[in-house]
Structure formats: C-alpha cells, structure tokens
Design an enzyme around this catalytic site. Structure first.
Site, PDB file in Angstrom:
ATOM      1  N   HIS A  79      -0.833   8.378  -5.035  1.00 57.99           N
ATOM      2  CA  HIS A  79      -1.890   7.525  -4.480  1.00 57.99           C
ATOM      3  C   HIS A  79      -3.167   7.749  -5.272  1.00 57.99           C
ATOM      4  O   HIS A  79      -3.835   8.772  -5.141  1.00 57.99           O
ATOM      5  CB  HIS A  79      -2.099   7.859  -3.010  1.00 57.99           C
ATOM      6  CG  HIS A  79      -2.972   6.894  -2.281  1.00 57.99           C
ATOM      7  ND1 HIS A  79      -3.711   5.921  -2.928  1.00 57.99           N
ATOM      8  CD2 HIS A  79      -3.237   6.738  -0.958  1.00 57.99           C
ATOM      9  CE1 HIS A  79      -4.386   5.217  -2.041  1.00 57.99           C
ATOM     10  NE2 HIS A  79      -4.116   5.695  -0.835  1.00 57.99           N
TER      11      HIS A  79
ATOM     12  N   LYS B  11       3.385   3.559  -5.699  1.00 54.84           N
ATOM     13  CA  LYS B  11       2.851   4.895  -5.428  1.00 54.84           C
ATOM     14  C   LYS B  11       3.942   5.953  -5.434  1.00 54.84           C
ATOM     15  O   LYS B  11       3.654   7.144  -5.602  1.00 54.84           O
ATOM     16  CB  LYS B  11       2.112   4.916  -4.096  1.00 54.84           C
ATOM     17  CG  LYS B  11       0.773   4.200  -4.096  1.00 54.84           C
ATOM     18  CD  LYS B  11       0.064   4.375  -2.761  1.00 54.84           C
ATOM     19  CE  LYS B  11      -1.291   3.693  -2.750  1.00 54.84           C
ATOM     20  NZ  LYS B  11      -1.185   2.208  -2.686  1.00 54.84           N
TER      21      LYS B  11
ATOM     22  N   HIS C 228       0.864  -1.184   0.000  1.00 58.09           N
ATOM     23  CA  HIS C 228       0.000   0.000   0.000  1.00 58.09           C
ATOM     24  C   HIS C 228       0.905   1.241   0.000  1.00 58.09           C
ATOM     25  O   HIS C 228       0.671   2.156  -0.770  1.00 58.09           O
ATOM     26  CB  HIS C 228      -0.928  -0.022   1.207  1.00 58.09           C
ATOM     27  CG  HIS C 228      -2.010   0.992   1.139  1.00 58.09           C
ATOM     28  ND1 HIS C 228      -2.913   1.060   0.102  1.00 58.09           N
ATOM     29  CD2 HIS C 228      -2.334   2.018   1.967  1.00 58.09           C
ATOM     30  CE1 HIS C 228      -3.741   2.059   0.298  1.00 58.09           C
ATOM     31  NE2 HIS C 228      -3.413   2.668   1.421  1.00 58.09           N
TER      32      HIS C 228
END
Length: 414
Positions: A341, A336, A304
C-alpha cells in the site's frame, strides 16, 4: 448556454515503485505476479511487530537531480520528481504550451515523515541548533508538487491533494477538472510517498492496521480469508494529462482518456468507513455516470484492496451497490498484493495500471489469493493475469478521514 467540457487524455507515464523504477519494468512485474515485499532494510525492526514492507530498490536520485536538491528534499519528493521526469520526457508536452497553461496537481498522504523522524531525533540528541534549516520545506506535503513545478517551469497552479490513501486519485481527478473547465491545458499529476520510517511504522502498528506476518508470501492478502492488515509500500507515479485537441494536434502518444471522476466523503469516522457503504458507492457511480457507462460493457476495477479485514468486505459491497448485478461480470484486482500500500501514491500507480490494462488487454492479478473470503465473492483475477479487451477501467481509492475517490478511463475514440 451550457459549456461543452473539454476532453482530457494521458500522454505520459512515470513510476518509482517496489516492483520497478520505470513503467515497463513495473508493468511487466505486475502482470507477471511479481511482488516487491520483503524485510525492512531502512531501519532496525528488532522492537517492531511488523518486520516487512514494500521498499523501493536501487533508486538513485542523482539520475534526476543534483546533489544540492537531494540534500534539501525528502525521499517522497525525490520519488515524485523522478516519476514526473519520466512522464514529462515521454509526453514531450513541455515547450508546446505557455508556462502559465501548465499546472501540477501532485498528492502525498503524509509528506516528509522520514525527515520529521530524523530531525526530531537530532533535536532530542543534540539540541535545536542541529535541526536542518531545510526541515520545514522537506517536511511539508506540497513539496513534491513544488519541486516538479520548479523543474519544468509550470506557472499554472501547483497544488497537492492530501487525502490520505486517496491523495493520488484526488490529485488526478482535480487536475482533470482543471483542464476540462479551461484553467489549464496540461497538468503533471500523481502522488508520492515515503513513509517507511520508525515513526510511521510504529503509528500504523499501534492502530492495528499493518500485517505482522514475517512471510513475504503470506503478508499482503487482499480478499483472502487469511488477511490481517496491509503491507506498507513507497514510491511515486506520475501522469501527464493534456487537453485532447492539443495532444492530437501535436501528434502525442495517447494512453487513454480520463472520462470520469467521482469524489465523496463518508462524513462518519476518522478511520472506519461508513458501514452502509453508500458514500463509497456514490463515488463510483459518479465516475460511471461521467464515463457514460452502459450495462454489458467489459469493466476492470483496480480495487483499493488493502488486505485489511474491514476494507475488503466493505469495498466488495460498495462495488455491488454501484454496479448491481453487473458487479459479478466485472473484473477486479488489487495490485497492492504486489506493490504493497503506497498510501498517497497508491491511486496514481493504480491509475497507471488501469491505463496499461486498457492499452494491452491484460489485467494484473491479485496474487496470493488462495483461500477466498466468502464475503468477498467477485472476480478478483486470482493469481494469474487475464487477457481480455476492456471497454472501461476504474481505479478506486479510499482514505482515512472518509475520503472516497474513483477515476474512469477509456480508450480514445475520435
């Protein structure tokens, strides 16, 4: 009698992103460490602390839709439809199945926030009669899924996942389950977002989530000690998911198998993750169990990896909980650092990156990782792509509201 679950493979990919508006361009930039971060051009940032973002460049919606559809759709839905058009064209699945056996599961974390901002400004400046009659259908977060289904006559379920930054991952995971259990034979899945707007940026700034660096080379810094928030991105990515036997029978190109999916909720706080990380780790563990993971396999994790102080330390701990000592042998990177993002689209483009990494044996790097945080002590593929053959690729997503989701991919074995 226990039912044998059907296998699910990926037969088409599409993308609109800050680093390229087709799969080859996007992937080549990711493995080359090229980022798409720069000054915001979509509105005047004079009064905003945050001045940079990862915008989509040179996108022409007319390549994918007529003027009428353009005028009555938000940018997020345009991105989603464009990515889906690319994936469907590559796959060739449309026309090989009855329309009722093809579904659409396509996520967005926010939906048409740019439309909301523009129409609200009209309301205040010129009164209620000036608000577009298409305001509501342009705004609602299901409209990317709806437009894709209309374009390709998909008469199965058309469902959006709206789980903040986990939306794209949940959309793909739930689509996989629909095929496994026989509710569909193919699904167009992914996520789309276009939240770089006055209202969106202001909201993220005021909750202290965004980086306020004005240097594109030092703004998005996952796992680096200098990190100070995420850089917002936009775009969409689409995957065509298909039942394995059907894909093989028609001779489709197969990128890989979606062999695991885990989804949990922290049930803790609207923005902060559960401090002990147990629920985030369980999402990964569930995906690993479904994928038949065995210690010693070569694993890549697309993290993430937002570049916020709390997320990166927490995610590092979550991966250690899920993999134990094997976490130190795994490769892990945050794309990212290049795309920014992309919120509801993030999980979809990161799933795409996992599939390309499996196919090509190249792992995209985490760029700008120059001063590693001592609490982030795994192998984050710092600054340069790595060539290695993989057994398993994981895509990890965490969303506001406590949403945790993880997808697992393998090369197809007959």
């Amino acid at each position: 009698m226990e039912q044998t679950m059907r296998r699910v493979v990926v037969t088409g990919l599409g993308v609109i992103s800050p680093v390229g508006n087709d799969v080859d361009t996007c992937w080549n930039n990711l493995i080359s460490g090229v980022h798409g971060i720069g000054p915001i051009t979509l509105f005047d940032t004079t009064d905003y602390k945050t001045k940079i973002a990862a915008e989509v460049k040179d996108f022409d919606p007319r390549a994918y839709m007529d003027k009428t559809d353009m005028l009555r759709s938000d940018r997020f839905a345009q991105y989603g439809l464009a990515a889906a058009c690319q994936a469907v064209e590559e796959s060739g699945v449309i026309g090989t199945l009855p329309p009722e056996r093809v579904a659409v599961y396509f996520g967005s974390g926010i939906g048409g926030i740019r439309t909301f901002t523009e129409e609200h400004n009209k309301l205040l400046a010129r009164g209620p009669k000036r608000v577009s009659p298409y305001f509501i259908p342009m705004l609602i977060a299901n409209m990317a899924a709806g437009m894709i289904a209309i374009r390709f006559n998909c008469q199965g379920a058309a469902i959006p996942a709206v789980t903040a930054c986990a939306s794209g991952t949940n959309a793909i995971g739930e689509a996989v389950r629909a095929i496994r259990h026989g509710y569909a034979d193919a699904v167009i899945s992914g996520g789309a977002e276009a939240a770089i707007s006055q209202c969106g940026i202001a909201g993220f700034i005021n909750m202290q989530a965004l980086s306020v660096s004005e240097d594109p080379e030092a703004a998005c810094l996952p796992f680096d000690r200098r990190r100070g928030g995420f850089v917002i991105g936009e775009g969409a990515a689409a995957l065509v998911l298909e039942e394995y036997e059907h894909a093989v029978k028609r001779g489709a190109k197969i990128y890989g198998e979606v062999c695991g999916y885990g989804a949990t909720c922290d049930a803790f706080h609207i923005t902060a993750p559960r401090p002990d990380g147990t629920t985030g780790a369980r999402a990964i563990t569930l995906a690993l169990e479904e994928a038949g993971y065995r210690p010693g396999e070569t694993v890549y994790i697309n993290a993430h990896g937002t570049g916020t102080p709390m997320n990166d330390v927490m995610e590092t701990g979550v991966v250690k909980q899920a993999l134990g000592e094997e976490a130190y042998k795994a490769y892990m990177s945050s794309t990212k650092s290049m795309t920014g993002h992309m919120l509801g689209a993030a999980g979809a483009i990161e799933a795409l990156a996992c599939l390309k990494a499996l196919n090509e044996g190249i792992l995209p790097p985490t760029i700008h990782l120059l001063d590693p945080d001592p609490e982030c002590d795994l192998n984050y593929v710092a600054n340069q792509a790595i060539r290695t053959d993989l057994d398993l690729a994981l895509s990890n997503s965490l969303g506001f509201g406590g949403h945790n989701a993880c997808l697992a991919f393998r090369k197809v074995k007959v």
